[in-house]
Write an enzyme that holds these catalytic residues in place. Structure first.
Site, mmCIF file in Angstrom:
data_model
loop_
_atom_site.group_PDB
_atom_site.id
_atom_site.type_symbol
_atom_site.label_atom_id
_atom_site.label_comp_id
_atom_site.label_asym_id
_atom_site.label_seq_id
_atom_site.Cartn_x
_atom_site.Cartn_y
_atom_site.Cartn_z
ATOM 1 N N LYS A 196 0.876 -1.183 0.000
ATOM 2 C CA LYS A 196 0.000 0.000 0.000
ATOM 3 C C LYS A 196 0.907 1.225 0.000
ATOM 4 C CE LYS A 196 -4.046 1.868 2.452
ATOM 5 N NZ LYS A 196 -5.027 1.959 1.365
HETATM 6 N N1 PPE Z 1 -7.862 -1.441 -2.757
HETATM 7 C C1 PPE Z 1 -7.315 -0.207 -2.698
HETATM 8 C C2 PPE Z 1 -6.626 0.314 -3.886
HETATM 9 C C3 PPE Z 1 -7.424 0.530 -1.519
HETATM 10 O O1 PPE Z 1 -6.877 1.740 -1.452
HETATM 11 C C4 PPE Z 1 -8.120 -0.015 -0.417
HETATM 12 C C5 PPE Z 1 -8.248 0.759 0.839
HETATM 13 C C6 PPE Z 1 -8.679 -1.302 -0.528
HETATM 14 C C7 PPE Z 1 -8.519 -1.991 -1.712
HETATM 15 C C8 PPE Z 1 -9.374 -1.968 0.624
HETATM 16 O O2 PPE Z 1 -8.465 -2.342 1.628
HETATM 17 P P1 PPE Z 1 -8.866 -2.398 3.169
HETATM 18 O O3 PPE Z 1 -9.100 -0.979 3.608
HETATM 19 O O4 PPE Z 1 -7.706 -3.017 3.834
HETATM 20 O O5 PPE Z 1 -10.100 -3.220 3.270
HETATM 21 N N2 PPE Z 1 -8.353 2.148 0.681
HETATM 22 C C9 PPE Z 1 -8.127 2.969 1.833
HETATM 23 C C10 PPE Z 1 -7.780 4.371 1.432
HETATM 24 C C11 PPE Z 1 -8.845 5.225 0.939
HETATM 25 C C12 PPE Z 1 -8.362 6.632 0.678
HETATM 26 O O6 PPE Z 1 -9.074 7.340 -0.032
HETATM 27 O O7 PPE Z 1 -7.313 7.033 1.202
HETATM 28 C C13 PPE Z 1 -9.250 2.842 2.833
HETATM 29 O O8 PPE Z 1 -10.320 2.328 2.530
HETATM 30 O O9 PPE Z 1 -9.039 3.267 3.981
#
Ligand code: PPE
Length: 312
Positions: free
Chosen positions: A158
């Site tokens: 990430k």
């Molecule tokens: N894919 C991406 C590209 C992504 O950024 C997130 C989280 C997810 C999947 C889901 O992952 P998880 O949160 O572990 O279930 N995106 C984060 C950032 C958003 C932002 O705008 O900054 C979030 O949901 O917190």
């Protein structure tokens, strides 16, 4: 708009919100060298409690490892810093963002000698894709941009730089009147949203793209797979062709910020009945049930902020 809290954690100390600044020549500014997390703290029957804290810290460490970033703080120290930050700022439900970046020092692409700066901030963050989204569903498109190819930017990390790709997806979608875009991977299969994983339901079975489809290993994604299995709903990680989106009974996004958000149309094609479907609703009930205490926290997902002995 963002409402500041009092303090931000920086390398072991609490500093004032206003003082959490980086130099313009920090490595991260030119080269995008940061890794970060997004974590939710919920207001629960046990008081404020963080959802899946240890999993988020682990992913932060994993992201750092891929980019050869060494942390001076252990998982335990970072977890404690997050809990303390919420206490210091007297926050209830909030969103927590730890970010590790290559700072000021050397110039040039190889930032290996630059100091690693870790900051942790928190703030109140409401519904990611709009207030109505969780119940009504959102209108989205398939993006003209692909997610990063696997041998370009690693999707399992990430990293801040991955969000340049996310910005292209999101800005294009919004400019064209959609709430969000779904990216395909470079092989043409469904990958994920700009900030969410994706799930497709057909004939009662859930499909979600595998890690090889350039997706972030979402912690909410993992929670959904677990909850689906707990509830006897079949779920498979498998390649999802684009057209499967259009003919699905239900499609939904998952993410820390987006939680579980139904999708009611894709490229103006109505998905299922054009509103939240029964499988999505069931998973929302299970998910929010753990958070609001109407369902047991069977997997130990909540870390209460004011009972550190209970932190995993
Ligand atoms: N894919 C991406 C590209 C992504 O950024 C997130 C989280 C997810 C999947 C889901 O992952 P998880 O949160 O572990 O279930 N995106 C984060 C950032 C958003 C932002 O705008 O900054 C979030 O949901 O917190």
């Amino acid at each position: 708009m963002l409402t500041p809290t009092e303090k931000i954690w920086h390398n072991g100390h609490f500093i004032r919100w206003e003082d959490a600044k980086v130099h313009v020549l920090s490595h991260v500014v030119s080269y995008g060298s940061s890794v970060f997390e997004g974590i939710r703290c919920y207001s629960t029957a046990l008081g404020p409690a963080i959802f899946r804290l240890s999993e988020h810290i682990r992913r932060l460490q994993d992201s750092a490892k891929v980019y050869r970033m060494e942390f001076a703080y252990s998982a335990g120290q970072l977890s404690e810093a997050i809990l303390e930050l919420i206490r210091v700022n007297k926050m209830g439900a909030c969103y927590v963002k730890p970010v590790a970046l290559r700072g000021y020092g050397d110039v040039g692409v190889n930032g290996i000698k630059n100091p690693i700066e870790i900051y942790i901030a928190c703030w109140e963050w409401g519904k990611y894709l709009g207030e109505e989204a969780l119940a009504e569903g959102v209108d989205v498109c398939v993006s003209s941009w692909n997610r990063m190819a696997p041998n370009t930017l690693p999707a399992m990390a990430k990293a801040g730089a991955n969000y340049m790709n996310s910005q292209l997806i999101k800005m294009e979608a919004v400019a064209n009147g959609y709430v969000e875009g779904i990216a395909l991977d470079t092989a043409g299969y469904v990958s994920e949203g700009s900030g969410e994983n994706i799930f497709v339901v057909r004939d009662g079975k859930i499909h979600t793209p595998p890690l090889g489809a350039s997706v972030l290993p979402g912690i909410t994604r993992d929670a959904i797979v677990t909850l689906a299995r707990d509830n006897g709903i079949p779920v498979v990680e498998t390649i999802v062709p684009r057209e499967m989106l259009y003919i699905a009974d239900e499609v939904f996004f998952s993410g820390t910020a987006a939680e579980i958000t139904p999708i009611r149309s894709i490229d103006r094609i109505t998905i299922g009945k054009g509103r939240r479907g029964p499988v999505t609703e069931r998973l929302q009930t299970e998910f929010f049930g753990v958070i609001n205490g109407t369902k047991p926290d069977r997997h130990g997902w909540l870390s209460p902020v004011y009972a550190t002995a209970a932190v995993k």
